[in-house]
Structures are given as C-alpha cells and as structure tokens.
Design a protein around this motif. Structure first.
Motif, PDB file in Angstrom:
ATOM      1  N   ASP A  93     -22.870  23.878  21.749  1.00  0.00           N
ATOM      2  CA  ASP A  93     -22.556  23.201  20.111  1.00  0.00           C
ATOM      3  C   ASP A  93     -22.740  21.648  20.000  1.00  0.00           C
ATOM      4  OD1 ASP A  93     -20.856  21.270  18.390  1.00  0.00           O
ATOM      5  OD2 ASP A  93     -19.414  23.059  18.410  1.00  0.00           O
ATOM      6  N   PRO A  94     -23.341  21.017  19.175  1.00  0.00           N
ATOM      7  CA  PRO A  94     -24.839  21.111  19.133  1.00  0.00           C
ATOM      8  C   PRO A  94     -24.690  18.839  18.515  1.00  0.00           C
ATOM      9  CG  PRO A  94     -25.256  21.570  17.005  1.00  0.00           C
ATOM     10  CD  PRO A  94     -23.695  22.618  17.420  1.00  0.00           C
ATOM     11  N   THR A 143     -35.129  29.947  15.479  1.00  0.00           N
ATOM     12  CA  THR A 143     -33.906  28.812  14.759  1.00  0.00           C
ATOM     13  C   THR A 143     -33.203  29.356  13.509  1.00  0.00           C
ATOM     14  OG1 THR A 143     -35.297  27.245  14.494  1.00  0.00           O
ATOM     15  CG2 THR A 143     -34.020  26.715  12.691  1.00  0.00           C
ATOM     16  N   GLY A 144     -33.270  30.491  13.048  1.00  0.00           N
ATOM     17  CA  GLY A 144     -31.755  31.200  12.240  1.00  0.00           C
ATOM     18  C   GLY A 144     -31.193  32.057  12.959  1.00  0.00           C
ATOM     19  N   GLY A 164     -30.081  30.941  16.473  1.00  0.00           N
ATOM     20  CA  GLY A 164     -29.067  29.776  17.018  1.00  0.00           C
ATOM     21  C   GLY A 164     -27.868  28.848  16.189  1.00  0.00           C
ATOM     22  N   LEU A 165     -28.629  29.116  14.240  1.00  0.00           N
ATOM     23  CA  LEU A 165     -27.253  28.664  13.322  1.00  0.00           C
ATOM     24  C   LEU A 165     -26.473  30.175  13.338  1.00  0.00           C
ATOM     25  CD1 LEU A 165     -30.533  27.635  10.695  1.00  0.00           C
ATOM     26  CD2 LEU A 165     -28.691  25.885  11.880  1.00  0.00           C
ATOM     27  N   ALA A 166     -26.943  30.959  13.333  1.00  0.00           N
ATOM     28  CA  ALA A 166     -26.190  32.253  13.147  1.00  0.00           C
ATOM     29  C   ALA A 166     -24.976  32.330  14.616  1.00  0.00           C
ATOM     30  CB  ALA A 166     -26.741  33.824  13.658  1.00  0.00           C
ATOM     31  N   ALA A 216     -24.941  29.759  15.783  1.00  0.00           N
ATOM     32  CA  ALA A 216     -23.712  28.212  15.891  1.00  0.00           C
ATOM     33  C   ALA A 216     -22.560  28.309  15.090  1.00  0.00           C
ATOM     34  CB  ALA A 216     -24.805  27.145  15.120  1.00  0.00           C
ATOM     35  N   ARG A 217     -22.893  29.634  14.279  1.00  0.00           N
ATOM     36  CA  ARG A 217     -21.757  30.017  13.017  1.00  0.00           C
ATOM     37  C   ARG A 217     -20.195  30.615  13.722  1.00  0.00           C
ATOM     38  NH1 ARG A 217     -24.485  31.539   9.491  1.00  0.00           N
ATOM     39  NH2 ARG A 217     -24.229  33.691   9.008  1.00  0.00           N
ATOM     40  N   GLU A 276     -37.958  31.283   1.974  1.00  0.00           N
ATOM     41  CA  GLU A 276     -37.882  31.585   2.915  1.00  0.00           C
ATOM     42  C   GLU A 276     -39.251  31.787   3.623  1.00  0.00           C
ATOM     43  OE1 GLU A 276     -34.677  34.336   4.569  1.00  0.00           O
ATOM     44  OE2 GLU A 276     -35.791  35.100   4.252  1.00  0.00           O
TER      45      GLU A 276
END
Lengths: 436, 227
Positions: free
Chosen positions: A248-249, A268-269, A271-273, A275-276, A348
């Motif tokens: 968690d950032p 990055t993508g 990592g964002l997924a 995080a969600r 994108e």
C-alpha cells in the motif's frame, strides 16, 4: 472393514469402462487418488461421508461434466464412477509439478537465483496469462473454480510455460450451495472468511490476484512482516482483510520485506491493478480487476520484456533504459509502440518488443481484446534494426515512410519498416511506431 | 544473473513458514520388546519422511519424540521433519509416562522451543501398558490439559494390546469426538501413524489449522476404533 478399494481391484465407470487400480498416488481430506493400470487415467474416490454429502458430491460432479468448460488446461472428470463408489476418472497428468515450485526456493537456495532459474518474468507472465484465460472460460460457463491453490495449479517440469488446473471436481455453479471445500488458506476471499459466502467469479478474482502477486514477487499481498512474526490469529485477521495491502503506497503498517521489490516484479499497470484488488477490492469485491483486465495487463507486460545484453547478467526485465539488476544500458532491440485508446477513453501506449518474429493480433491494437485471435501482421526484426512486416489481414496497411508520403501494403504483401516509421491498420486505425 | 551483480537489490527472502509442531510420546518399556518396538521405529521414520516431504510453504512441520521406557529421554529434539532422524529404539524398563508428559508440557510452554507464531501442536501418545507408578500421571496430565498453550493441542492416542490403560489414554485425549485407536498387533502401529500423518497433512492445508477436523479413518479397520 476398510473403506477404500485395494490396489489391483477394478472399479467401473457409469459408461461401462473398467479401471484396474494401480498404485495410490494421493490421499487428502476428501478422498484418495489412484493411477490406473494403463497409466493413462487417474481415479479419484471420495472417502466415507454421510449419504447427504455423497449425494452432494455426485450432483457437483454431474454439473461439472454437464457444463463442458472450453479450456485445454482444466483436468475435468471424463467419467463418473458407478456405485458403490463416489468418484470419477480423469486424464493422468505427467511431467508437471505444483506452481509453488516457482514461488518458494528450496531450503538454503537464494531466492533471486531461484526466481531467474525458474524462468524469471517471461515464464511467469505466460503462465499467469494461461491461468487467467482458463478462469475466463470457467466463468463464461457459469462456474466458479473456488479452490485455487499452490497445489491445484501445475506447471511443466521442463520449464515450458504451460499449466494444468487440477481438482476441478470442486468447480461449482457460481453462488451454488454445492460447495464442499471452503478454499485454500492464503487464497480464500475475505468475504468468504467473514460471511461464509459461496464461491463466485469475484471470490475467484481475489484468489487470482493473490496468485499473480505471489508468482511475480514471491510475496503474499496481505501477510506483512509483523503478521508472519505474530501468532496464527494475526494471519487470520490479515486474510480477513483487516490489514492493508503489503505494498500500500500510503499505509506502511503491513509492510513486507519478503520477495522482489515491486519495481522489479511488475509493470505500473499491474501494480495499479494489485492496488485496486487489495486496496478497495479487499472489502469490496465489485472493484476487483476482471479476468479480461488481467489478461490485458499480463500480455502487455510479457510483450515488453527485454533481455539484458551484458554478460553474464542476461536478466529479463520490462522495458526501461537500464537493466535493474546490473545497471547496464538495455540493448537496442526494436520495439513497436501502438498508440491506442485506454479503457476510459484516454490515450494509451502499448509497447511490443520484437525479440523474435512476432504475430501482431487484435490484442496489441485494441484495449480489452485479449482473447486469442488471428495474426493480422507478422513483424520480424532484421539485423540492421529494421522490421519486416507482412500484412496477414484482409485490409491494406498504411505505412507512413516520410512526413508527406504514405505507401499502401495490400493483404499478403510486405514492407521493411525503418526506425521512427509507423504503420496503421485499416480496420483498427491504430498507429504502430517503430523505436529502438 | 549472478549474486555479485545484484548489488542494486536488497536481499530477497521467501515467505517464512509457520512451525506446526508434532510431539510423539513413545512407550519403549520392556513390554514393547520385539515386533512392537520395531514397528514403532519404522512407523516413526515413515511419519518423519512423509511429513518432511509435505512441502507446504505455509507451515513447516517440526517433530519431537520423547521416549519413556525405564527413564525418559528426548529422543528427537524439536527438528524440522525433513531433517529429523529417528535413532534405533530399544525396549526396556517400566513405563514412566507421567515424567514424559511433564517433559512435554515444559517443552510446549517454552517459547524458545515453541514460538508464539507456531500453530498449536499435534501430540501423539502410544503405549501398551500401565503407567508406573499410575498416580504419577495425574498432575502432569492436569497441566497438559490446563496450561494455556498445551491445552490447545490436538491429542491423539493409540493403545497397543490388551494391557494398555485405555481409561488413562482416553483421559489424555479428553475429547469424546476423537477415537482411541487400538492395535491388536504391531502391523496396526504403522496404520495409526499413517493416519496421524494424514491428520497433520490436513492441518497444514486447512484454512484454520488449529481448528481443522480430523480426517476420516477410511484407511483403518473399523474394529481398530474405540469411541
């Protein structure tokens, strides 16, 4: 009297096949598994249980057989056994081992060396794509897998990126009451632990995200250092979703020092997924990334892999200017960048590194088109850094060779694409630009 | 990739496994002489081998064996199952079961040998005779059933032959839902330890290993069970 049949005895299937039991190859809480005498089949026989439970097992097996999931990696029952046994025959899987062999080094083995020796990111992304596609097929058939685990997912012993999903007798219609196992620790969705919910596409989405993070980083998303050092009750709390994601950032209270750093583990993508999935998705199943979203992200990550050119490093990493392992500049491999539209209408860029001849498909051109489709363009890297294109689609390619000059490449024809030139697909209208 | 080159990286470690202790209290008194002690030795080695091969990343099984026959000895101190070596057993002397249980309780309650992050232990008692002296079991047994950490253990027991103290072994189990296993001959000892191994395996794969149900006894003769 003992319950199970002895080695050498014969059990019969409902379609009349006779199976002579060979050696017993597994024993678990539900029952036992034998290899049959021909070596082609595995026979699972459930252990003693109440008549109600045996009837539930029979109904669940009938459902799994009837739904005919379209996937070549699922090991599904091929024939149910006749009374007095409750069980089934399935193809015997050979040459595979549990996926945990990728995630956990042998005692004393260096974890990073193990990560690279077992295929590094390329094999991991490919395996996870296959698993995600299998989950998509299961969910498309109206079923939930329900019991993803480090033992039920098998990978090839020879290192080739192929998988098998076993224990498919636990597949259930989503939300069904036919559930017997409640899932495997580490993978069970928090809402199942909290409210005893039935398996569904969304509880599978949690298990899939856990496996993706574990496989890519060797780090469980919910088990930070304080949890693993604490009593078992603390682990239960974390798995119920009471503690934040380890990466968690904004909340470092459940940090983990285990495994690869996030910057090496994923794009990055991804990592964002994650995080969600483990931020809001921990307690709100509706926001977890879907199978198709994962397919997109995993495919993009695999297409962006570069091999370090410095001997003896040769590590693989996702496209960046320097090797994150030895800090050498990355080799000048040709890669295409597709300028396309993202899921929310935003611009994108999707890179495709051309390490080898590559078939470009709809998934490279259009966001969300991740399922298998035909090759539209073949792109083969040349020694001088150019890329030979062959148009395999039904439409002409538009290639921009100079500021004001375009050429048309008809179906079946080719073109040698130079650095900074771009081409556009007729039907999709997406530009692909060559870079190095 | 070589280690020398990974200077940009912190040390990469794997998810640490949580210990799942298995304690065996083994009767090696004189009456166990012959086929019984041989079967017990084989069964213990098979159990350690099978538990060591479990390869369950979430748990690592830690085995300890305390033998009681004439005196009490920590035959196998707490050791990872994959590294555990069961020495040759020999039978002789009386049955100081009480002292053995006392040693077990001290071990479980010692955070050095049984850290707080460990799962609750599985404790196995196997005996063919009467404790000597009988009254010396009461106090240690009360501690085993009453101390905070010891009381959480899953307790399993096997009575070998007609002379075993069934009532005492049932008091040790202290759970009407867990059967006392009977062995009319040495062969059953190995069957029992295979079932013990399965019960530990089921625990390692359970969502809540400390509350996991015991596996079915399909591999044992029905006549071997006493509830």
């Amino acid at each position: 009297m003992r319950y199970f049949p002895e080695e050498g005895s014969t059990v019969r299937g409902l379609r009349g096949t006779s199976y002579v039991l060979g050696p017993r190859i597994g024993r678990g809480g539900q029952g036992a598994v034998w290899e049959d005498a021909t070596g082609a089949w595995a026979i699972k026989i459930y252990g003693q249980a109440t008549p109600e439970r045996q009837a539930l097992r029979r109904r669940r097996l009938e459902q799994v057989v009837a739904r005919r999931v379209q996937s070549d990696v699922l090991i599904v029952p091929t024939e149910l056994l006749a009374a007095p046994w409750v069980g089934y025959a399935m193809p015997l899987v050979k040459g595979f081992r549990p996926v945990k062999s990728l995630i956990f080094p042998a005692p004393g083995e260096d974890a990073l060396a193990h990560y690279h020796a077992t295929g590094g990111p390329r094999v991991r992304y490919a395996l996870l794509e296959r698993l995600t596609a299998a989950f998509h097929a299961i969910h498309a058939a109206g079923l939930a897998y329900g019991d993803l685990s480090l033992d039920n997912l098998l990978v090839r012993e020879d290192g080739r990126p192929d998988i098998r999903l076993i224990d498919c007798d636990n597949l259930v219609p989503a939300g069904s009451e036919l559930v017997e196992v409640e899932g495997t620790p580490w993978f069970v969705a928090p809402e199942i632990l909290r409210r005893r919910q039935a398996p569904s596409e969304r509880t599978d989405a949690h298990a899939l995200a856990v496996l993706i993070q574990l496989t890519l980083s060797m780090r469980h998303p919910l088990l930070g250092d304080a949890v693993t050092a604490g009593p078992p009750e603390e682990e239960e709390r974390a798995l119920r979703g009471d503690l934040p994601w380890v990466d968690d950032p904004e909340d470092a209270s459940n940090r983990s020092t285990v495994g690869l750093p996030a910057s090496l583990s994923w794009t990055t993508g991804i990592g964002l997924a994650l995080a969600r999935a483990f931020g809001p998705g921990r307690l709100d199943a509706t926001v977890r990334p879907t199978d198709l979203a994962w397919l997109e992200l995993l495919g993009t990550a695999r297409d962006s892999l570069v091999t370090c050119g410095a001997a003896p490093c040769r590590s693989e990493f996702t496209l960046r200017s320097r090797c994150p392992y030895c800090n050498e500049r990355r080799p000048r491999v040709p890669f295409l960048v597709f300028h396309r539209t993202g899921p929310d209408g935003e611009a994108e860029q999707r890179p495709v590194v051309l390490n080898t001849p590559t078939g470009l498909r709809a998934r490279h051109l259009v966001h969300g088109r991740s399922l298998p489709s035909e090759i539209l363009v073949e792109a083969s890297p040349q020694p001088d850094g150019s890329v030979a294109l062959v148009n395999r689609s039904a439409d002409a390619l538009v290639v921009k060779v100079e500021r004001d000059r375009e050429v048309l490449v008809p179906p079946g024809q080719g073109h040698l694409l130079q650095h900074k030139e771009w081409f556009q697909m007729g039907a999709h209208g997406v530009r692909g630009e060559l870079r190095r | 990739m070589t280690n020398e080159q990974s200077t940009l990286l912190p040390t990469v470690t794997a998810v640490p496994a949580r210990p799942l202790p298995v304690f065996v209290l083994a009767d090696t008194s004189g009456s166990m002489h012959g086929a019984k002690i041989q079967a017990l030795q084989t069964a213990l080695r098979e159990m350690c081998g099978a538990l060591g091969a479990l390869n369950e990343p979430r748990c690592e099984v830690v085995v300890s064996v305390i033998r009681f026959g004439g005196d009490v000895e920590m035959l196998v101190p707490p050791t990872l199952a994959r590294d555990a070596v069961v020495p040759d057993l020999s039978a002789g002397g009386g049955t100081p079961m009480g002292e053995a249980i006392e040693m077990l309780v001290r071990l479980i309650e010692d955070p050095a040998s049984f850290p707080k992050r460990a799962f609750a232990p599985t404790v196995v008692l196997i005996s063919d005779g009467q404790p000597t002296p009988p009254e010396c079991v009461d106090a240690p047994l009360a501690r085993l059933l009453g101390e905070r950490r010891s009381a959480r253990a899953t307790r399993l027991a096997m009575a070998i032959g007609p002379d075993a103290d069934h009532a005492m072994l049932r008091r040790f189990i202290a759970n009407p839902e867990v059967p006392l296993f009977l062995a009319r001959d040495a062969h059953r000892i190995r069957d029992f330890f295979r079932w013990v191994t399965l019960s530990v395996q089921v625990r390692t794969r359970s969502r809540l290993p400390d509350q996991a149900p015991l596996p079915p006894t399909d591999d044992l003769d029905d006549d071997d069970l006493r509830f």
